[in-house]
Design a protein around this motif. Sequence first.
Motif, mmCIF file in Angstrom:
data_model
loop_
_atom_site.group_PDB
_atom_site.id
_atom_site.type_symbol
_atom_site.label_atom_id
_atom_site.label_comp_id
_atom_site.label_asym_id
_atom_site.label_seq_id
_atom_site.Cartn_x
_atom_site.Cartn_y
_atom_site.Cartn_z
ATOM 1 N N HIS A 1 0.794 -1.228 0.000
ATOM 2 C CA HIS A 1 0.000 0.000 0.000
ATOM 3 C C HIS A 1 0.827 1.279 0.000
ATOM 4 C CE1 HIS A 1 -3.727 -2.275 1.536
ATOM 5 N NE2 HIS A 1 -3.723 -2.171 0.234
ATOM 6 N N ALA A 2 2.139 1.158 -0.224
ATOM 7 C CA ALA A 2 2.973 2.360 -0.296
ATOM 8 C C ALA A 2 2.466 3.270 -1.408
ATOM 9 C CB ALA A 2 4.428 1.974 -0.551
ATOM 10 N N ASN A 3 2.371 4.571 -1.119
ATOM 11 C CA ASN A 3 1.934 5.574 -2.093
ATOM 12 C C ASN A 3 0.521 5.344 -2.616
ATOM 13 O OD1 ASN A 3 4.402 7.091 -2.038
ATOM 14 N ND2 ASN A 3 5.330 5.376 -3.136
ATOM 15 N N THR A 4 -0.371 4.893 -1.751
ATOM 16 C CA THR A 4 -1.780 4.704 -2.115
ATOM 17 C C THR A 4 -2.673 5.450 -1.130
ATOM 18 O OG1 THR A 4 -2.153 2.756 -0.732
ATOM 19 C CG2 THR A 4 -1.260 2.363 -2.969
ATOM 20 N N LEU A 5 -3.964 5.444 -1.396
ATOM 21 C CA LEU A 5 -4.932 6.047 -0.486
ATOM 22 C C LEU A 5 -4.842 5.426 0.902
ATOM 23 C CD1 LEU A 5 -7.431 7.928 -0.066
ATOM 24 C CD2 LEU A 5 -8.814 5.923 -0.619
ATOM 25 N N ALA A 6 -4.688 4.115 0.955
ATOM 26 C CA ALA A 6 -4.602 3.434 2.252
ATOM 27 C C ALA A 6 -3.462 4.019 3.084
ATOM 28 C CB ALA A 6 -4.418 1.931 2.062
ATOM 29 N N GLU A 7 -2.307 4.193 2.486
ATOM 30 C CA GLU A 7 -1.181 4.776 3.226
ATOM 31 C C GLU A 7 -1.490 6.213 3.628
ATOM 32 O OE1 GLU A 7 3.505 4.604 2.667
ATOM 33 O OE2 GLU A 7 2.563 6.000 1.238
ATOM 34 N N ARG A 8 -2.079 6.995 2.741
ATOM 35 C CA ARG A 8 -2.390 8.403 3.035
ATOM 36 C C ARG A 8 -3.364 8.531 4.206
ATOM 37 N NH1 ARG A 8 1.355 9.023 0.109
ATOM 38 N NH2 ARG A 8 1.456 10.041 -1.884
ATOM 39 N N LEU A 9 -4.295 7.581 4.330
ATOM 40 C CA LEU A 9 -5.274 7.622 5.417
ATOM 41 C C LEU A 9 -4.759 6.973 6.697
ATOM 42 C CD1 LEU A 9 -8.621 6.869 3.548
ATOM 43 C CD2 LEU A 9 -7.657 9.090 4.211
ATOM 44 N N GLY A 10 -3.572 6.395 6.645
ATOM 45 C CA GLY A 10 -2.996 5.754 7.821
ATOM 46 C C GLY A 10 -3.532 4.362 8.078
ATOM 47 N N ILE A 11 -4.106 3.727 7.060
ATOM 48 C CA ILE A 11 -4.622 2.362 7.215
ATOM 49 C C ILE A 11 -3.445 1.397 7.293
ATOM 50 C CG2 ILE A 11 -5.959 0.512 6.122
ATOM 51 C CD1 ILE A 11 -7.694 2.762 4.843
ATOM 52 N N VAL A 12 -3.418 0.608 8.364
ATOM 53 C CA VAL A 12 -2.315 -0.319 8.609
ATOM 54 C C VAL A 12 -2.888 -1.690 8.932
ATOM 55 C CG1 VAL A 12 -0.364 -0.840 10.126
ATOM 56 C CG2 VAL A 12 -0.823 1.525 9.464
ATOM 57 N N ALA A 13 -2.503 -2.681 8.147
ATOM 58 C CA ALA A 13 -2.910 -4.064 8.439
ATOM 59 C C ALA A 13 -2.228 -4.509 9.724
ATOM 60 C CB ALA A 13 -2.539 -4.989 7.286
ATOM 61 N N THR A 14 -2.987 -5.189 10.596
ATOM 62 C CA THR A 14 -2.447 -5.596 11.888
ATOM 63 C C THR A 14 -2.519 -7.088 12.144
ATOM 64 O OG1 THR A 14 -4.590 -5.210 12.952
ATOM 65 C CG2 THR A 14 -3.000 -3.377 12.951
ATOM 66 N N VAL B 1 -11.520 12.746 9.414
ATOM 67 C CA VAL B 1 -12.721 13.268 10.070
ATOM 68 C C VAL B 1 -13.504 14.204 9.151
ATOM 69 C CG1 VAL B 1 -11.781 13.102 12.415
ATOM 70 C CG2 VAL B 1 -11.521 15.247 11.127
ATOM 71 N N GLN B 2 -14.771 14.404 9.509
ATOM 72 C CA GLN B 2 -15.603 15.414 8.861
ATOM 73 C C GLN B 2 -15.609 16.652 9.762
ATOM 74 O OE1 GLN B 2 -17.998 15.587 11.161
ATOM 75 N NE2 GLN B 2 -19.474 13.917 11.024
ATOM 76 N N PRO B 3 -16.270 17.743 9.368
ATOM 77 C CA PRO B 3 -16.187 18.987 10.138
ATOM 78 C C PRO B 3 -16.627 18.890 11.604
ATOM 79 C CG PRO B 3 -17.042 19.451 7.965
ATOM 80 C CD PRO B 3 -16.976 17.951 8.095
ATOM 81 N N TYR B 4 -17.444 17.921 11.960
ATOM 82 C CA TYR B 4 -17.860 17.764 13.353
ATOM 83 C C TYR B 4 -16.859 16.930 14.163
ATOM 84 C CZ TYR B 4 -22.167 19.794 11.673
ATOM 85 O OH TYR B 4 -23.079 20.642 11.109
ATOM 86 N N ARG B 5 -15.694 16.675 13.544
ATOM 87 C CA ARG B 5 -14.571 15.991 14.204
ATOM 88 C C ARG B 5 -14.887 14.540 14.536
ATOM 89 N NH1 ARG B 5 -11.745 19.081 11.689
ATOM 90 N NH2 ARG B 5 -9.920 18.173 12.662
ATOM 91 N N MET B 6 -15.699 13.915 13.720
ATOM 92 C CA MET B 6 -15.989 12.483 13.822
ATOM 93 C C MET B 6 -15.547 11.813 12.530
ATOM 94 S SD MET B 6 -19.705 12.439 15.645
ATOM 95 C CE MET B 6 -20.412 13.782 14.726
ATOM 96 N N MET B 7 -15.363 10.493 12.577
ATOM 97 C CA MET B 7 -14.928 9.759 11.391
ATOM 98 C C MET B 7 -15.849 10.073 10.215
ATOM 99 S SD MET B 7 -14.236 5.679 10.753
ATOM 100 C CE MET B 7 -15.843 5.158 11.297
ATOM 101 N N HIS B 8 -15.251 10.430 9.117
ATOM 102 C CA HIS B 8 -15.974 10.691 7.874
ATOM 103 C C HIS B 8 -16.470 9.365 7.311
ATOM 104 C CE1 HIS B 8 -16.717 11.865 3.739
ATOM 105 N NE2 HIS B 8 -16.561 13.136 4.083
ATOM 106 N N GLY B 9 -17.693 9.343 6.815
ATOM 107 C CA GLY B 9 -18.239 8.117 6.233
ATOM 108 C C GLY B 9 -17.407 7.607 5.070
ATOM 109 N N GLY B 10 -16.815 8.520 4.311
ATOM 110 C CA GLY B 10 -15.959 8.101 3.205
ATOM 111 C C GLY B 10 -14.685 7.431 3.685
ATOM 112 N N ALA B 11 -14.178 7.862 4.831
ATOM 113 C CA ALA B 11 -12.985 7.217 5.395
ATOM 114 C C ALA B 11 -13.324 5.805 5.856
ATOM 115 C CB ALA B 11 -12.434 8.047 6.552
#
Length: 153
Positions: free
Chosen positions: A25-38, A56-66
């Motif tokens: 996932h180097a240089n992909t959306l997953a890396e940009r969003l901090g998604i890490v397989a565990t 996050v969205q403007p109300y500082r909660m997880m964005h549905g798109g994320a």
Amino acid sequence: MTGEAAVKESIWFAPFTPEDVNDHHANTLAERLGIVATEVGPDYIVAQMPIDARTVQPYRMMHGGASAALAETLGSVGAMRTLNPQTHRCVGTELNISHLRPIAEGGVATGRAEPVHLGRRTQVWAIHVYDERGKQTSEARLTVFVLEQDARA
């Protein structure tokens, strides 16, 4: 059974580790969003995503798109890893996600993907997303087409 836990047979085409997924996932959306397989189990994969300024969205909660990006990433990795990469690949065709409760900024989303259907031409994956307390926050279902490597999407 004789008291021993049943050992599940692996669905993966070849063994792999969370580090293999993260490297892929180097240089992909997953890396940009901090998604890490565990974690990788015999029939599931787990990843985490921080809930921060990137997710996050403007109300500082997880964005549905994320949340959807986490779900699609996990389901796609799962689908891809069941296939021989020399002969087949997969492409997402539908993602359905229900958001059940928010995760506030500073939290962590953990997703777990497992197959519902592993067919020759399609796969369906269920992805459950939880907050850091273990409460379910989203439920997603990803459908992918399985294509021969030389086929056009």
